[in-house]
Design a protein around this motif. Structure first.
Motif, PDB file in Angstrom:
ATOM      1  N   THR A   2     -12.732   8.362  -4.985  1.00  0.00           N
ATOM      2  CA  THR A   2     -12.414   7.025  -4.493  1.00  0.00           C
ATOM      3  C   THR A   2     -13.717   6.288  -4.198  1.00  0.00           C
ATOM      4  O   THR A   2     -14.750   6.906  -3.924  1.00  0.00           O
ATOM      5  CB  THR A   2     -11.585   7.050  -3.189  1.00  0.00           C
ATOM      6  N   ASP A  42      -5.777   3.235  -1.338  1.00  0.00           N
ATOM      7  CA  ASP A  42      -5.405   2.614  -0.059  1.00  0.00           C
ATOM      8  C   ASP A  42      -5.775   3.536   1.112  1.00  0.00           C
ATOM      9  O   ASP A  42      -5.572   3.178   2.272  1.00  0.00           O
ATOM     10  CB  ASP A  42      -3.930   2.195  -0.029  1.00  0.00           C
ATOM     11  N   SER A  43      -6.372   4.699   0.803  1.00  0.00           N
ATOM     12  CA  SER A  43      -6.979   5.524   1.860  1.00  0.00           C
ATOM     13  C   SER A  43      -8.061   4.725   2.583  1.00  0.00           C
ATOM     14  O   SER A  43      -8.498   5.118   3.666  1.00  0.00           O
ATOM     15  CB  SER A  43      -7.578   6.802   1.258  1.00  0.00           C
ATOM     16  N   ASP A 100      -4.962   1.230  -6.165  1.00  0.00           N
ATOM     17  CA  ASP A 100      -3.682   1.556  -5.529  1.00  0.00           C
ATOM     18  C   ASP A 100      -2.880   0.303  -5.221  1.00  0.00           C
ATOM     19  O   ASP A 100      -3.408  -0.657  -4.642  1.00  0.00           O
ATOM     20  CB  ASP A 100      -3.953   2.261  -4.185  1.00  0.00           C
ATOM     21  N   LYS A 160      -2.192   2.444  -9.531  1.00  0.00           N
ATOM     22  CA  LYS A 160      -1.489   3.668  -9.138  1.00  0.00           C
ATOM     23  C   LYS A 160      -0.418   3.298  -8.124  1.00  0.00           C
ATOM     24  O   LYS A 160      -0.650   2.459  -7.254  1.00  0.00           O
ATOM     25  CB  LYS A 160      -2.466   4.677  -8.527  1.00  0.00           C
TER      26      LYS A 160
END
Ligand code: KIV
Length: 267
Positions: free
Chosen positions: A29, A51-52, A90, A119
């Motif tokens: 990421t 989106d982490s 994401d 994703k």
């Protein structure tokens, strides 16, 4: 001296073909320009603008508060840096759950921000959304197993051990047209089973070595985040500790008057 030829960009078809070529895929990421430039230059196959970022950048305890606008902002930052690797973005919580049409609109926004693919999380229940986005000519990476946006349904970030629903989810997402699949938080044996059950590359995170590739969160891989330390994370560096030491040294020198020295000033 001639410059080396520019590295060939990674396309969606090439990413997908890695599986049949027996080539493992390395994904990390990244959420901003400098990190993306480093990851791209280091040779990753893809950057996931995950989106982490809600946790490791924004400081939330889940990814649920992240908005589509925030994702688009981070995709733009990453896209300015990337010269070679694939950029997957994401779709955040709430940006594709209402209808397939909403999923397409949200995906278009992230592609226009600079992503090459999106994703989205979920299996059978999200197959219509995956199919609609794929019909709009936007490549989709699926995400099954431990899906962090379902944290409340799962009762926490828990390893998913139920084989049948997992296999059904993976097959549904592949049938809907996904070019690849993240498999998160499942026993290694199940990660390998999912990989055998589908024809597209599986990218594991806490899903064992039987997947076609792996993804790790930037801050975890580099030892920058201590909020959660799941067992599957390998820290390849301790940059958090190194940064703390460097900044403490800076504070000491500023307070002692030894920085800036003569060479840091203009004549
Ligand atoms: O948001 C994210 O970073 C992800 C990975 C953990 C797969 O979805």
């Amino acid at each position: 001296m001639s410059l080396p030829p520019p590295a060939k960009p990674v396309t969606v078809p090439e990413f997908r073909a890695a599986r049949s070529q027996n080539r493992k895929l390395a994904v990390v990421t990244a959420y901003e320009f400098t990190a993306a430039a480093i990851a791209d230059a280091a040779g990753v196959d893809a950057i996931l603008v995950g989106d982490s970022l809600g946790m490791v950048v924004q400081g939330h305890s889940t990814s649920l508060p992240v908005t589509l606008n925030e994702m688009a902002y981070h995709v733009r930052c990453v896209a300015r840096a990337v010269k070679r690797c694939l950029i997957v973005a994401d779709l955040p919580f709430g940006s594709y759950h209402e209808s397939p049409a909403q999923a397409v609109r949200s995906a278009v926004e992230l592609i226009q921000a600079g992503a090459h693919a999106v994703k989205l999380e979920g299996g059978e229940r999200m197959a219509d959304a995956v199919a609609a986005v794929v019909r709009a000519d936007i490549p989709v990476m699926g995400h099954v197993g431990l899906t962090p946006q379902s944290v409340h349904r799962m009762g926490g970030f828990k390893v998913q051990r139920d084989a049948e629903p997992l296999l059904a989810d993976a097959r549904a997402v592949e049938a809907a047209g996904a070019f690849s699949l993240v498999v998160e938080g499942v026993p290694s044996e199940l990660g390998a089973k999912v990989t055998q059950a589908v024809g597209v590359p599986t990218i594991g995170i806490g899903a064992g070595p039987g997947c076609d590739g792996q993804v790790l969160v930037w801050h975890d891989l580099l030892g920058l985040y201590d909020g959660l330390r799941p067992k599957f994370v390998k820290r390849y560096a301790e940059l958090g500790a190194a940064a703390r030491e460097a900044i403490a040294a800076y504070c000491t020198e500023v307070r002692a008057g030894t920085f800036p020295a003569a060479e840091h000033g203009f004549k």
